[in-house]
Design an enzyme around this catalytic site. Sequence first.
Site, PDB file in Angstrom:
ATOM      1  N   CYS A 105      45.041  44.637  17.248  1.00 14.54           N
ATOM      2  CA  CYS A 105      43.775  45.256  17.644  1.00 14.54           C
ATOM      3  C   CYS A 105      43.022  45.668  16.384  1.00 14.54           C
ATOM      4  CB  CYS A 105      44.073  46.470  18.515  1.00 14.54           C
ATOM      5  SG  CYS A 105      42.804  47.732  18.488  1.00 14.54           S
ATOM      6  N   GLU A 106      41.808  45.162  16.246  1.00 11.17           N
ATOM      7  CA  GLU A 106      41.083  45.427  15.000  1.00 11.17           C
ATOM      8  C   GLU A 106      40.514  46.839  14.951  1.00 11.17           C
ATOM      9  OE1 GLU A 106      38.175  42.326  14.994  1.00 11.17           O
ATOM     10  OE2 GLU A 106      36.645  43.572  15.912  1.00 11.17           O
ATOM     11  N   HIS A 107      40.513  47.531  16.076  1.00 10.66           N
ATOM     12  CA  HIS A 107      39.981  48.900  16.070  1.00 10.66           C
ATOM     13  C   HIS A 107      41.009  49.904  15.574  1.00 10.66           C
ATOM     14  CE1 HIS A 107      37.233  47.273  19.418  1.00 10.66           C
ATOM     15  NE2 HIS A 107      36.657  47.144  18.249  1.00 10.66           N
ATOM     16  N   HIS A 108      42.274  49.619  15.833  1.00 12.45           N
ATOM     17  CA  HIS A 108      43.314  50.587  15.473  1.00 12.45           C
ATOM     18  C   HIS A 108      44.388  50.014  14.560  1.00 12.45           C
ATOM     19  CE1 HIS A 108      41.654  52.138  19.338  1.00 12.45           C
ATOM     20  NE2 HIS A 108      41.762  53.290  18.694  1.00 12.45           N
ATOM     21  N   GLN A 146      40.706  41.634  22.433  1.00 11.19           N
ATOM     22  CA  GLN A 146      41.159  40.676  23.449  1.00 11.19           C
ATOM     23  C   GLN A 146      39.999  39.888  24.060  1.00 11.19           C
ATOM     24  OE1 GLN A 146      43.845  42.326  26.373  1.00 11.19           O
ATOM     25  NE2 GLN A 146      43.393  40.690  27.832  1.00 11.19           N
ATOM     26  N   HIS A 174      48.184  46.867  25.250  1.00 11.61           N
ATOM     27  CA  HIS A 174      47.652  47.326  23.967  1.00 11.61           C
ATOM     28  C   HIS A 174      48.381  48.592  23.542  1.00 11.61           C
ATOM     29  CE1 HIS A 174      43.901  44.808  23.705  1.00 11.61           C
ATOM     30  NE2 HIS A 174      44.378  44.499  24.890  1.00 11.61           N
ATOM     31  N   CYS A 176      47.637  50.510  21.300  1.00 11.42           N
ATOM     32  CA  CYS A 176      46.695  51.607  21.012  1.00 11.42           C
ATOM     33  C   CYS A 176      46.348  52.376  22.289  1.00 11.42           C
ATOM     34  CB  CYS A 176      45.431  51.083  20.321  1.00 11.42           C
ATOM     35  SG  CYS A 176      44.436  49.969  21.298  1.00 11.42           S
TER      36      CYS A 176
HETATM   37 ZN   LIG Z   1      42.849  49.442  19.835  1.00 10.43          ZN
END
Ligand SMILES: [Zn+2]
Length: 217
Positions: A105-108, A146, A174, A176
């Site tokens: 996941c590129e956000h976390h 995703q 996920h 995250c």
């Molecule tokens: Zn995430």
Amino acid sequence: MTLTPEMRERAAGSLDGEEDYPLREAIDHPVDEPRIQRAVREILLAVGEDPDREGLRETPARVARMYAELFGGLHQDPRRHLRKFFTETCDEVVLVRDISFNSMCEHHMLPFMGTAHVAYLPGDRVVGLSKLARVVEEIARRPQVQERMTEQIANLLVDELHAKGVAVVIEAVHTCMTIRGVRKPGSVCVTSAMKGCFRNKSSTRAELMTLIYGDRR
Ligand SMILES: [Zn+2]
């Protein structure tokens, strides 16, 4: 789902002709492991750890090698797997179900993992079934979300196979969402991208859903 122009732009980065699967040239920008090592050491210091204690001494190097592996897809062009095709007339849906994958996941920067179901209704090109799994794998091995990953796989198949239709369904957990934030273990995120006949023809879409979920309902 449809990508907004902004999302498309973000996915495209600054590379021409790589709109849906931005590719970093391995030669110009190899994964810089020493740089990752320095960064990991910084993180350890920042959280209040002693990066020089025995258990952590090798950690920055291990993490650097791990990231080089997990983000290796940034330096691979998944299209190459689809360039070797057979000319075949096939008027039935081809589906590879339950392709397992791991992504980040590129956000976390936390992993998400699950399964992808990839289907197409061939035009005049048919590819080896394992190639579809290779495509999923390489598109997963980069910082991802995703929704975009689903769309990228579908667009790549549309571009390369000249298929009458392409469908991609991805189910993933996920971390995250399960180990931090809302902490909902067991929640599964489902995304789909339907192209061509899978989008336009409800009977073809229904046939696909039976193929994917039929014996699991
Ligand atoms: Zn995430």
